[in-house]
Design a protein around this motif. Structure first.
Motif, PDB file in Angstrom:
ATOM      1  N   SER A 130       0.805  -1.222   0.000  1.00  0.00           N
ATOM      2  CA  SER A 130       0.000   0.000   0.000  1.00  0.00           C
ATOM      3  C   SER A 130       0.838   1.272   0.000  1.00  0.00           C
ATOM      4  O   SER A 130       0.306   2.364  -0.080  1.00  0.00           O
ATOM      5  CB  SER A 130      -0.963   0.010   1.185  1.00  0.00           C
ATOM      6  OG  SER A 130      -0.249  -0.184   2.371  1.00  0.00           O
ATOM      7  N   GLY A 131       2.165   1.120   0.069  1.00  0.00           N
ATOM      8  CA  GLY A 131       3.040   2.276  -0.060  1.00  0.00           C
ATOM      9  C   GLY A 131       3.411   2.918   1.262  1.00  0.00           C
ATOM     10  O   GLY A 131       2.668   2.849   2.244  1.00  0.00           O
ATOM     11  N   THR A 132       4.578   3.535   1.278  1.00  0.00           N
ATOM     12  CA  THR A 132       5.038   4.337   2.416  1.00  0.00           C
ATOM     13  C   THR A 132       5.336   5.734   1.896  1.00  0.00           C
ATOM     14  O   THR A 132       6.178   5.895   1.011  1.00  0.00           O
ATOM     15  CB  THR A 132       6.308   3.760   3.063  1.00  0.00           C
ATOM     16  OG1 THR A 132       6.024   2.485   3.631  1.00  0.00           O
ATOM     17  CG2 THR A 132       6.835   4.700   4.149  1.00  0.00           C
ATOM     18  N   ARG A 133       4.633   6.707   2.444  1.00  0.00           N
ATOM     19  CA  ARG A 133       4.895   8.095   2.037  1.00  0.00           C
ATOM     20  C   ARG A 133       5.918   8.679   3.005  1.00  0.00           C
ATOM     21  O   ARG A 133       5.618   8.916   4.170  1.00  0.00           O
ATOM     22  CB  ARG A 133       3.609   8.907   2.048  1.00  0.00           C
ATOM     23  CG  ARG A 133       3.764  10.255   1.371  1.00  0.00           C
ATOM     24  CD  ARG A 133       2.428  10.922   1.137  1.00  0.00           C
ATOM     25  NE  ARG A 133       1.580  10.247   0.168  1.00  0.00           N
ATOM     26  CZ  ARG A 133       1.709  10.346  -1.155  1.00  0.00           C
ATOM     27  NH1 ARG A 133       2.660  11.101  -1.675  1.00  0.00           N
ATOM     28  NH2 ARG A 133       0.878   9.723  -1.954  1.00  0.00           N
ATOM     29  N   LEU A 134       7.136   8.860   2.505  1.00  0.00           N
ATOM     30  CA  LEU A 134       8.250   9.337   3.320  1.00  0.00           C
ATOM     31  C   LEU A 134       8.477  10.824   3.079  1.00  0.00           C
ATOM     32  O   LEU A 134       8.577  11.269   1.924  1.00  0.00           O
ATOM     33  CB  LEU A 134       9.531   8.567   2.982  1.00  0.00           C
ATOM     34  CG  LEU A 134      10.817   9.068   3.624  1.00  0.00           C
ATOM     35  CD1 LEU A 134      10.778   8.849   5.133  1.00  0.00           C
ATOM     36  CD2 LEU A 134      12.033   8.377   3.024  1.00  0.00           C
ATOM     37  N   THR A 135       8.566  11.560   4.166  1.00  0.00           N
ATOM     38  CA  THR A 135       8.931  12.976   4.106  1.00  0.00           C
ATOM     39  C   THR A 135      10.226  13.168   4.871  1.00  0.00           C
ATOM     40  O   THR A 135      10.325  12.762   6.039  1.00  0.00           O
ATOM     41  CB  THR A 135       7.837  13.872   4.719  1.00  0.00           C
ATOM     42  OG1 THR A 135       6.606  13.640   4.018  1.00  0.00           O
ATOM     43  CG2 THR A 135       8.214  15.342   4.612  1.00  0.00           C
ATOM     44  N   VAL A 136      11.219  13.773   4.211  1.00  0.00           N
ATOM     45  CA  VAL A 136      12.502  14.062   4.856  1.00  0.00           C
ATOM     46  C   VAL A 136      12.585  15.577   5.069  1.00  0.00           C
ATOM     47  O   VAL A 136      12.483  16.355   4.108  1.00  0.00           O
ATOM     48  CB  VAL A 136      13.682  13.569   4.018  1.00  0.00           C
ATOM     49  CG1 VAL A 136      14.998  13.824   4.747  1.00  0.00           C
ATOM     50  CG2 VAL A 136      13.542  12.074   3.718  1.00  0.00           C
ATOM     51  N   VAL A 137      12.754  15.966   6.327  1.00  0.00           N
ATOM     52  CA  VAL A 137      12.753  17.410   6.645  1.00  0.00           C
ATOM     53  C   VAL A 137      14.130  17.870   7.097  1.00  0.00           C
ATOM     54  O   VAL A 137      14.970  17.065   7.485  1.00  0.00           O
ATOM     55  CB  VAL A 137      11.694  17.745   7.716  1.00  0.00           C
ATOM     56  CG1 VAL A 137      10.301  17.406   7.202  1.00  0.00           C
ATOM     57  CG2 VAL A 137      11.990  16.992   9.011  1.00  0.00           C
TER      58      VAL A 137
END
Lengths: 109, 115
Positions: free
Chosen positions: B108-115
């Motif tokens: 189902s996917g992994t939504r990764l945000t790198v800050v």
């Protein structure tokens, strides 16, 4: 490597309308698949269709391998058909699917 | 039905962190794949594996590594996360490399945000 191009990039329909999505590929293939990605991101395999025509309910697909294109038909569209449609082809015998950029479909009620 | 499970749906990490994305499939498939999806670019292959302890580079492997210690598990590792790795990551498995048996099942996917 194989290039896969899809058109149109975006499509907006009223509920009940029909549509045709196109996939062109640059080389001969022995495996072509259509996927639907719903608005929550889940990709579902719709068709395995290296050649010929298949139908599944309101959806059907046709691949003309000699002319290097495939078409996905959606009839009597519903709001649940919204999402992104991807075409993917097999690169050699590596097991790697090469994806097109997708067609984003929005069906309005 | 084959089930492909990705450990996280959403993930927020800081620049420079080491990030692990896990993928597990339950149907004894030989082949597993990691893609990233970005707007306008479709799905691009990062790494794939045909067997345990085996890995092959895809089209965009830079900045990533993978691990497949067990047949059912394929891990994607971001060695030092950067903001340009903010993306949707999709794992897939398939029972075969060729022909009609090459049918991908996606997580189902992994939504990764790198800050």
């Amino acid at each position: 490597g194989i290039q896969v191009e899809q058109s149109p990039p975006d499509l907006i329909l009223q509920e009940g309308a029909n549509s045709t999505l196109r996939c062109n590929f640059s080389d001969s293939v022995n495996n072509l698949q259509w996927f639907h990605q719903n608005p929550w991101g889940q990709l579902i395999n719709l068709f395995y269709i290296p050649s010929g025509t298949k139908q599944n309910g309101r959806l059907s697909a046709t691949t003309v391998a000699t002319e290097r294109y495939s078409l996905l038909y959606i009839s009597s569209s519903q709001t649940t058909d919204s999402g992104v449609y991807f075409c993917a082809v097999l690169s050699g015998n590596t097991g790697k699917l090469i994806f097109g950029q997708g067609t984003t479909l929005q069906v309005k009620p | 039905d084959v089930k492909v499970t990705q450990s996280s749906r959403y993930l927020v990490k800081r620049t420079g962190e080491k990030v692990f994305l896990e993928c597990v499939q339950d149907m004894d498939h030989e082949n597993m794949f990691w893609y990233r999806q970005d707007p306008g670019l479709g799905l691009r292959l990062i790494y794939f594996s045909y067997d345990v302890k085996m890995k092959e580079k895809g089209d965009i492997p830079e900045g990533y590594s993978v691990s497949r210690e067990k047949k059912e598990r394929f891990s994607l590792i971001l060695e030092s996360a950067s903001t340009n790795q903010t993306s949707m990551y999709l794992c897939a498995s398939s029972p075969s490399r060729t022909g009609a048996m090459l049918r991908y099942t996606f997580g189902s996917g992994t939504r990764l945000t790198v800050v």
